[in-house]
Design an enzyme around this catalytic site. Sequence first.
Site, short mmCIF file in Angstrom:
data_model
loop_
_atom_site.label_atom_id
_atom_site.label_comp_id
_atom_site.label_asym_id
_atom_site.label_seq_id
_atom_site.Cartn_x
_atom_site.Cartn_y
_atom_site.Cartn_z
NE ARG A 1 -2.57 2.52 3.06
CZ ARG A 1 -2.38 3.13 4.09
NH1 ARG A 1 -1.40 2.65 4.91
NH2 ARG A 1 -2.96 4.57 4.20
CG HIS B 1 -0.31 8.85 3.97
ND1 HIS B 1 -0.35 7.39 4.23
CD2 HIS B 1 0.24 9.35 5.15
CE1 HIS B 1 0.10 7.21 5.27
NE2 HIS B 1 0.28 8.44 5.87
CD GLU C 1 -3.50 7.25 10.73
OE1 GLU C 1 -2.76 8.25 11.00
OE2 GLU C 1 -2.93 6.22 10.71
CG ASN D 1 -3.84 3.27 9.28
OD1 ASN D 1 -4.00 2.39 8.23
ND2 ASN D 1 -3.26 4.38 8.82
CE1 TYR E 1 1.89 2.26 13.61
CE2 TYR E 1 -0.20 3.50 12.96
CZ TYR E 1 0.87 2.81 12.71
OH TYR E 1 1.43 3.15 11.38
CD GLU F 1 -0.41 3.84 8.31
OE1 GLU F 1 -0.03 4.26 9.59
OE2 GLU F 1 -0.64 4.60 7.30
C1 FCB Z 1 0.12 6.95 11.26
C2 FCB Z 1 0.43 7.38 9.94
C3 FCB Z 1 1.79 7.21 9.28
C4 FCB Z 1 2.88 7.00 9.89
C5 FCB Z 1 2.55 6.22 11.39
C6 FCB Z 1 3.54 6.03 12.36
O1 FCB Z 1 -0.61 7.65 11.96
O2 FCB Z 1 -0.43 7.26 8.91
O3 FCB Z 1 2.04 8.15 7.98
O4 FCB Z 1 3.26 8.23 10.46
O5 FCB Z 1 1.30 6.80 11.85
#
Ligand code: FCB
Length: 467
Positions: free
Chosen positions: A88, A132, A177, A300, A302, A358
């Site tokens: 991607r 992006h 995002e 996405n 984290y 992500e």
């Molecule tokens: C996300 C973004 C990506 C990168 C990661 C760590 O929020 O989409 O561009 O910065 O975090």
Amino acid sequence: MTINIDRTRHPGAAAPSQRGFLWGASTSSYQIEGAAHVDGRADSIWDVYARPPGRVKNNDSGEVACDHYHRYPEDVALMRELGLNAYRFSIAWPRVLPQGRGAPNEKGLAFYDRLIDTLLAAGIEPWICLYHWDLPQALDDLGGWQNRDIAGWFADYAALIAKRYGDRVKHFATFNEPCVFTLFGYGFGWHAPGVADRAALHKAIHHVNLSHGKAIDVLRASVPGARLGAVHNRQPCYPCTKSPADAAAALRFAEYWNDAFPLPQHFACYPPTLAEAVAPYVQPGDMAQIARPLDWFGLNHYSPHYIKADSNLIGASFGAPPDDVPRTAIGWPIVPDAFRDTLLDIHKRFQLPIYVTENGTAADDTLDAAGGVQDDSRIAYLKAYTEAMAQAMAAGADVRGYFVWSLLDNFEWGSGYSQRFGIIYVDFATQRRIPKASARWYADMIAAQRATKGRSVRTNRVEAAEG
Ligand code: FCB
């Protein structure tokens, strides 16, 4: 870990990819391409934002980044070696349309032709994200996302991309995002274009939604067999303390972070607080135009957020996680269970195939004496998070693919090059690529998954034959 895919849960939804479970990597144009002023590319808002000293750590910018614009053959070869079957990436709008609209830049368009053809030749499925975060500066000069006309400009840009690449690419995301670039770029002033204004934020939110819906119509009409979606963050927003103020702030923050885009795009409505704030900018017919049918949900994720009350323009901001929650090098909490719960929640609410577009971690990576990078903390993170994904799938979440963030160390927005997220180390002085231990781990895990799947397919066939 064994990934079991239950396709019977969505009998109506055709498999978005013909290749089984996708194991890929994600990147974005401004973060890796470099060649910022080569072959006719014009400034994006990030080029301009990063220019005055003090805005980005170490005054870094994406001017050179990973020089992927010139080194993409090596990068695709590395993906192939790792066994990835999907990639991607995003298109730099100011590379293909330097003024954001009007005359296209043939040299810029030809770059993505070369990239796509190289990916396809390597057996890797290209996934295009239209946006992006690198808006052409020329459009920001006209108000950018605050100007309602941008929905038409974005739809025209989508038409150009669909016409040029739609013969070879079927998977398109409109936005990456949207909650981050609107909130950070127009609400808090931490990202390009560096605006911090209540009206600007709410206009941008609505115009991004409108642009999404219009682009979906264009892509659907021009790409035969298109599989369309958008890429959202979703993550639990926990209050930092038990105070009612923090609890209210966490709810409000979640409206902006989790719901400002998925709700309008899937259900044609805004969450309550936001509905009032965007009302002045919503015209008759907008909500139906935004909520167009989609084929997949891009997630996405984290970490969860810990939110506190604040006097800023949304009344909420990031607070510290509890002391006993481990954190990554960039300070983000490590809570794999929150990932599992988020996947199950998305499955329940949106009833679509999910792609994890992500997931990954920053780490303090250094070259060791042998010239390698032993990034054990990243391996531990990826292992825990992919296991959490497998748990969600076992409990019914229809996850069809996972893209690690990121393929390469790259320009991490306000942190510049100080935060390394890649599974491949980039020596920015020489542009040498060095696969980290996590890249090997990822490749081995993918191979093991395929072997397991192959075995179970064979077993099923034997069982069926024996009948
Ligand atoms: C996300 C973004 C990506 C990168 C990661 C760590 O929020 O989409 O561009 O910065 O975090």
